[in-house]
Motif scaffolding. Structure first.
Motif, mmCIF file in Angstrom:
data_model
loop_
_atom_site.group_PDB
_atom_site.id
_atom_site.type_symbol
_atom_site.label_atom_id
_atom_site.label_comp_id
_atom_site.label_asym_id
_atom_site.label_seq_id
_atom_site.Cartn_x
_atom_site.Cartn_y
_atom_site.Cartn_z
ATOM 1 N N VAL A 1 39.686 34.505 52.935
ATOM 2 C CA VAL A 1 39.750 35.484 51.841
ATOM 3 C C VAL A 1 38.687 36.556 52.048
ATOM 4 N N VAL A 2 37.471 36.141 52.384
ATOM 5 C CA VAL A 2 36.378 37.099 52.599
ATOM 6 C C VAL A 2 36.616 37.932 53.852
ATOM 7 N N MET A 3 37.012 37.275 54.924
ATOM 8 C CA MET A 3 37.162 37.973 56.205
ATOM 9 C C MET A 3 38.357 38.919 56.204
ATOM 10 N N SER A 4 39.340 38.667 55.353
ATOM 11 C CA SER A 4 40.474 39.582 55.268
ATOM 12 C C SER A 4 40.040 40.948 54.741
ATOM 13 N N MET A 5 38.861 41.007 54.095
ATOM 14 C CA MET A 5 38.314 42.275 53.603
ATOM 15 C C MET A 5 37.138 42.726 54.466
ATOM 16 N N ARG A 6 37.079 42.228 55.683
ATOM 17 C CA ARG A 6 36.044 42.579 56.658
ATOM 18 C C ARG A 6 34.648 42.146 56.207
ATOM 19 N N GLY A 7 34.601 41.054 55.474
ATOM 20 C CA GLY A 7 33.329 40.461 55.090
ATOM 21 C C GLY A 7 33.108 39.179 55.865
ATOM 22 N N PHE B 1 45.549 41.084 43.147
ATOM 23 C CA PHE B 1 44.371 40.936 44.006
ATOM 24 C C PHE B 1 44.765 40.962 45.473
ATOM 25 N N ALA B 2 45.922 40.396 45.813
ATOM 26 C CA ALA B 2 46.377 40.382 47.205
ATOM 27 C C ALA B 2 46.552 41.802 47.728
ATOM 28 N N ARG B 3 47.209 42.640 46.939
ATOM 29 C CA ARG B 3 47.433 44.030 47.369
ATOM 30 C C ARG B 3 46.113 44.792 47.460
ATOM 31 N N GLN B 4 45.229 44.567 46.502
ATOM 32 C CA GLN B 4 43.943 45.255 46.508
ATOM 33 C C GLN B 4 43.079 44.793 47.674
ATOM 34 N N ALA B 5 43.053 43.492 47.929
ATOM 35 C CA ALA B 5 42.261 42.974 49.044
ATOM 36 C C ALA B 5 42.788 43.501 50.369
ATOM 37 N N ARG B 6 44.107 43.597 50.500
ATOM 38 C CA ARG B 6 44.695 44.129 51.724
ATOM 39 C C ARG B 6 44.302 45.586 51.914
ATOM 40 N N ALA B 7 44.293 46.332 50.819
ATOM 41 C CA ALA B 7 43.909 47.739 50.897
ATOM 42 C C ALA B 7 42.450 47.893 51.287
ATOM 43 N N VAL B 8 41.582 47.073 50.700
ATOM 44 C CA VAL B 8 40.162 47.127 51.032
ATOM 45 C C VAL B 8 39.938 46.752 52.488
ATOM 46 N N GLY B 9 40.663 45.752 52.975
ATOM 47 C CA GLY B 9 40.506 45.325 54.358
ATOM 48 C C GLY B 9 41.023 46.339 55.352
ATOM 49 N N ASN B 10 42.074 47.050 54.997
ATOM 50 C CA ASN B 10 42.659 48.034 55.921
ATOM 51 C C ASN B 10 41.868 49.331 55.967
ATOM 52 N N ILE C 1 36.795 48.681 44.383
ATOM 53 C CA ILE C 1 36.544 47.996 45.645
ATOM 54 C C ILE C 1 35.367 47.022 45.549
ATOM 55 N N ARG C 2 34.384 47.337 44.705
ATOM 56 C CA ARG C 2 33.236 46.430 44.561
ATOM 57 C C ARG C 2 33.672 45.110 43.927
ATOM 58 N N MET C 3 34.457 45.203 42.883
ATOM 59 C CA MET C 3 34.900 43.994 42.197
ATOM 60 C C MET C 3 35.792 43.140 43.100
ATOM 61 N N VAL C 4 36.702 43.793 43.819
ATOM 62 C CA VAL C 4 37.619 43.071 44.699
ATOM 63 C C VAL C 4 36.853 42.405 45.838
ATOM 64 N N PHE C 5 35.946 43.153 46.462
ATOM 65 C CA PHE C 5 35.162 42.605 47.565
ATOM 66 C C PHE C 5 34.296 41.455 47.079
ATOM 67 N N GLY C 6 33.664 41.622 45.927
ATOM 68 C CA GLY C 6 32.820 40.573 45.374
ATOM 69 C C GLY C 6 33.609 39.335 45.000
ATOM 70 N N ALA C 7 34.822 39.519 44.488
ATOM 71 C CA ALA C 7 35.653 38.383 44.094
ATOM 72 C C ALA C 7 35.944 37.477 45.283
ATOM 73 N N GLY C 8 36.024 38.056 46.474
ATOM 74 C CA GLY C 8 36.252 37.253 47.667
ATOM 75 C C GLY C 8 35.151 36.238 47.896
ATOM 76 N N PHE C 9 33.906 36.629 47.639
ATOM 77 C CA PHE C 9 32.774 35.709 47.809
ATOM 78 C C PHE C 9 32.792 34.608 46.754
ATOM 79 N N VAL C 10 33.238 34.939 45.545
ATOM 80 C CA VAL C 10 33.338 33.922 44.498
ATOM 81 C C VAL C 10 34.379 32.878 44.887
ATOM 82 N N VAL C 11 35.517 33.328 45.396
ATOM 83 C CA VAL C 11 36.568 32.392 45.826
ATOM 84 C C VAL C 11 36.057 31.513 46.959
ATOM 85 N N ALA C 12 35.399 32.126 47.950
ATOM 86 C CA ALA C 12 34.919 31.369 49.108
ATOM 87 C C ALA C 12 33.907 30.303 48.704
ATOM 88 N N SER C 13 32.952 30.647 47.842
ATOM 89 C CA SER C 13 31.931 29.677 47.427
ATOM 90 C C SER C 13 32.510 28.579 46.553
#
Length: 326
Positions: free
Chosen positions: A65-71, A198-207, A219-231
């Motif tokens: 989830v995180v890496m799909s947004m280049r994190g 969230f899927a569409r937004q995360a894909r957009a942020v990653g692309n 983009i901040r909220m979407v990117f940050g949400a990825g870290f919450v899911v991962a943890s």
């Protein structure tokens, strides 16, 4: 005309190999292990590997989830360790069983939120921020365990530990509870990353993060949400690990970190464009789990396994780069 058809068939064959060749290669490797050791694919061994792969699958899905947004999140293994310790300490101190499950997950959410603030809102590079968090959590673990003292559950009265250990050692209708847990987590992440806003937004942020910003995505909220899911998923994996082994100790989940990265990168081979994807990560995690088991059966130790995983990561990145250039 015949020459044109032959060239067309050759192009289709090359395209097929480019898309599915790496996956066929994985199947071939597993087939070779089976030929060398037929017990490798025995029902008992397959069921055992599926149970053992649960922790890796959950960690790798969160990382995807995180890496799909280049994190990137280097703290997931430490979060899993700490979550397992929290669960074990709760059991040892006779807290209600729900605390042993809820407290670690709450811990994962909190750590994910802290990571989100650091990376998404303060602009700290993810590799630096999560590395720092990893060391902070490790320090807390050592202080909580008097310098890495194991928290042992399997020696306690069964009546005290049975409800907790059921997750890692029990079964429902003949299916291991861990396998059911991995299935539920996979379906959750698959739905999250495929069928939600969230899927569409995360894909957009990653692309293209700038294009996503101009499109009105937070983009901040979407990117940050990825870290919450991962943890959060890492915390669940940590609880599952302690429930399976009956023991919690600092750095117990660290060996899974490299495997999780390898699984996520291998998952890109299942995508025509070499992108992170949830289904591919599942396949990658299962392959890592089975090949690790196969190397053990063949008498090949950890050095071979780490070399194999490192080589797979390099292969996945190379193939992914070629796919993106198409």
């Amino acid at each position: 005309m015949a020459a044109t058809l032959t060239q067309s068939n050759m192009n289709r064959f090359i395209d097929f190999l480019r898309t599915y060749g790496p996956i066929l290669g994985m199947i071939l490797v597993l087939a070779i292990v089976y030929l060398l050791k037929p017990s490798f694919l025995s029902p008992n061994n397959v069921a055992n590997v599926l149970r053992q792969s649960t922790i890796l699958i959950i960690l790798a899905l969160g990382l995807t989830v995180v890496m799909s947004m280049r994190g990137v999140d280097l703290s997931i293994a430490q979060v899993a360790d700490a979550a397992g310790l929290i669960a074990a300490i709760a059991i040892i101190n006779h807290y209600p069983i729900w605390v042993a499950f809820a407290a670690p997950v709450a811990f994962g959410v909190i750590i994910g939120a802290v990571n989100a603030v650091q990376m998404a809102y303060l602009g700290i590079p993810a590799i630096i921020g999560t590395l720092g968090m990893m060391f902070v959590i490790r320090s807390g673990e050592l202080m909580a365990t008097n310098g890495s003292e194991p928290q042992i559950l399997f020696t306690l009265p069964r009546g005290l530990t049975a409800p907790f250990l059921f997750l890692g050692q029990g079964s429902v209708g003949g299916i291991g509870a861990l396998i059911i847990l991995a299935t539920v987590v996979f379906l959750f992440v698959f739905t999250l990353m495929r069928y939600t806003p969230f899927a569409r937004q995360a894909r957009a942020v990653g692309n293209n993060v700038r294009a996503a910003f101009l499109a009105g995505i937070d983009i901040r909220m979407v990117f940050g949400a990825g870290f919450v899911v991962a943890s959060t998923l890492a915390a669940i994996a940590g609880v599952a690990l302690v429930s399976r082994t009956g023991i919690a100790m600092p750095r117990g989940a660290e060996p899974y970190l490299l495997d999780a990265f390898a699984a996520a990168y291998l998952g890109t081979l299942a995508s025509r464009r070499g992108e992170m994807n949830v289904f591919g990560t599942l396949l990658g995690a299962l392959f890592i789990a089975f090949i690790g088991n196969g190397l053990t059966i063949l008498g090949m130790g950890a050095p071979w396994r780490y070399a194999f995983n490192g080589g797979l990561i390099l292969l996945a990145m190379a193939v992914g780069g070629l796919k993106r250039k198409e």
